[in-house]
Design a protein around this motif. Structure first.
Motif, PDB file in Angstrom:
ATOM      1  N   VAL A  24     -14.538  20.739   8.499  1.00  0.00           N
ATOM      2  CA  VAL A  24     -13.524  19.684   8.610  1.00  0.00           C
ATOM      3  C   VAL A  24     -13.409  18.914   7.293  1.00  0.00           C
ATOM      4  N   GLY A  25     -14.544  18.618   6.661  1.00  0.00           N
ATOM      5  CA  GLY A  25     -14.513  17.951   5.356  1.00  0.00           C
ATOM      6  C   GLY A  25     -13.807  18.787   4.305  1.00  0.00           C
ATOM      7  N   LEU A  44     -17.563  15.940  -0.152  1.00  0.00           N
ATOM      8  CA  LEU A  44     -18.766  15.387  -0.769  1.00  0.00           C
ATOM      9  C   LEU A  44     -19.407  14.347   0.136  1.00  0.00           C
ATOM     10  N   LEU A  45     -18.600  13.561   0.808  1.00  0.00           N
ATOM     11  CA  LEU A  45     -19.117  12.546   1.735  1.00  0.00           C
ATOM     12  C   LEU A  45     -19.902  13.199   2.869  1.00  0.00           C
ATOM     13  N   VAL A  46     -19.367  14.269   3.439  1.00  0.00           N
ATOM     14  CA  VAL A  46     -20.052  14.972   4.529  1.00  0.00           C
ATOM     15  C   VAL A  46     -21.304  15.673   4.013  1.00  0.00           C
ATOM     16  N   VAL A  48     -23.171  14.755   1.471  1.00  0.00           N
ATOM     17  CA  VAL A  48     -24.190  13.735   1.216  1.00  0.00           C
ATOM     18  C   VAL A  48     -24.809  13.273   2.532  1.00  0.00           C
ATOM     19  N   PHE A  49     -23.987  13.100   3.557  1.00  0.00           N
ATOM     20  CA  PHE A  49     -24.530  12.686   4.853  1.00  0.00           C
ATOM     21  C   PHE A  49     -25.531  13.718   5.368  1.00  0.00           C
ATOM     22  N   TRP A  50     -25.149  14.981   5.368  1.00  0.00           N
ATOM     23  CA  TRP A  50     -26.064  15.996   5.892  1.00  0.00           C
ATOM     24  C   TRP A  50     -27.240  16.223   4.945  1.00  0.00           C
ATOM     25  N   GLY A  51     -27.063  15.966   3.655  1.00  0.00           N
ATOM     26  CA  GLY A  51     -28.188  16.037   2.728  1.00  0.00           C
ATOM     27  C   GLY A  51     -29.221  14.974   3.019  1.00  0.00           C
ATOM     28  N   VAL A  52     -28.780  13.814   3.487  1.00  0.00           N
ATOM     29  CA  VAL A  52     -29.706  12.740   3.854  1.00  0.00           C
ATOM     30  C   VAL A  52     -30.379  13.048   5.180  1.00  0.00           C
ATOM     31  N   HIS A  53     -29.612  13.496   6.166  1.00  0.00           N
ATOM     32  CA  HIS A  53     -30.142  13.639   7.527  1.00  0.00           C
ATOM     33  C   HIS A  53     -30.694  15.028   7.848  1.00  0.00           C
ATOM     34  N   ALA A 145     -15.164   5.961  -0.411  1.00  0.00           N
ATOM     35  CA  ALA A 145     -16.217   6.779   0.205  1.00  0.00           C
ATOM     36  C   ALA A 145     -17.363   5.907   0.695  1.00  0.00           C
ATOM     37  N   ALA A 146     -17.738   4.895  -0.098  1.00  0.00           N
ATOM     38  CA  ALA A 146     -18.813   3.998   0.330  1.00  0.00           C
ATOM     39  C   ALA A 146     -18.379   3.168   1.536  1.00  0.00           C
ATOM     40  N   LEU A 147     -17.124   2.768   1.578  1.00  0.00           N
ATOM     41  CA  LEU A 147     -16.637   2.007   2.732  1.00  0.00           C
ATOM     42  C   LEU A 147     -16.516   2.876   3.983  1.00  0.00           C
ATOM     43  N   LEU A 148     -16.260   4.168   3.792  1.00  0.00           N
ATOM     44  CA  LEU A 148     -16.163   5.083   4.928  1.00  0.00           C
ATOM     45  C   LEU A 148     -17.523   5.562   5.430  1.00  0.00           C
ATOM     46  N   TRP A 149     -18.578   5.321   4.662  1.00  0.00           N
ATOM     47  CA  TRP A 149     -19.905   5.818   5.035  1.00  0.00           C
ATOM     48  C   TRP A 149     -20.332   5.371   6.439  1.00  0.00           C
TER      49      TRP A 149
END
Length: 172
Positions: A24-25, A44-46, A48-53, A145-149
């Motif tokens: 989807v990203g 990139l936002l998605v 980074v999220f999955w890279g963290v979690h 991107a930071a506001l959408l996090w």
């Protein structure tokens, strides 16, 4: 892993859900909306999220491969997005343990320099290839991107927050 105080235990993430959200990203990035100042890099936002979690499932290899897809789509210098995505993912993997202990807004603040670094690197590469400074508006996608996090974080963790079947014999 020890959970921070006040956070509920999460169910394991389904690998198909990870693949679906990354797809989807990618599709959101492939939409013909142009690269305006209001549009962050959703892939990139998605990532980074999955890279963290989920760093064992989504790492620098996936970031590099999906960056190559973005290079082909945008007719950019081959490897431009791939190197940037892999570099951002490397930075995320270095501090991911610290980021998981923070609140969602603090995570967004920690992610902002990484998103800005990606935008600055892309602008520098474009300036080297074509010349000309595009203006200071190139920073706004990283701010978006930071506001959408928090929104992305809430949406992507939603399936894991589903309570399991209630059982009186189970202590958790």
């Amino acid at each position: 892993m020890i959970m921070p105080r006040g956070q509920p235990l999460l169910l394991p993430v389904n690998p198909l859900f990870i693949g679906l959200t990354i797809m989807v990203g990618l599709m959101l990035n492939l939409l013909p909306l142009g690269r305006g100042v209001w549009l962050p890099d959703m892939l990139l936002l998605v990532l980074v999220f999955w890279g963290v979690h989920e760093p064992n499932r989504v790492g620098m290899g996936w970031a590099f491969l999906l960056g190559l897809c973005m290079d082909v789509h945008q007719s950019a210098l081959l490897g431009q997005h791939a190197i940037i995505y892999a570099g951002v993912m490397f930075g995320v993997l270095l501090v991911r343990r610290r980021i998981t202990w923070l609140s969602v807004w603090a995570q967004a603040v920690h992610g902002l320099p990484r998103f800005m670094a990606a935008d600055i690197a892309q602008v520098l590469m474009r300036m080297l290839m074509r010349g000309g400074f595009p203006g200071w508006g190139f920073i706004t996608p990283s701010l978006w991107a930071a506001l959408l996090w928090p929104v992305v974080s809430w949406l992507l963790l939603l399936p894991q927050r589903q309570p399991p079947d209630h059982d009186d014999n189970r202590p958790l």
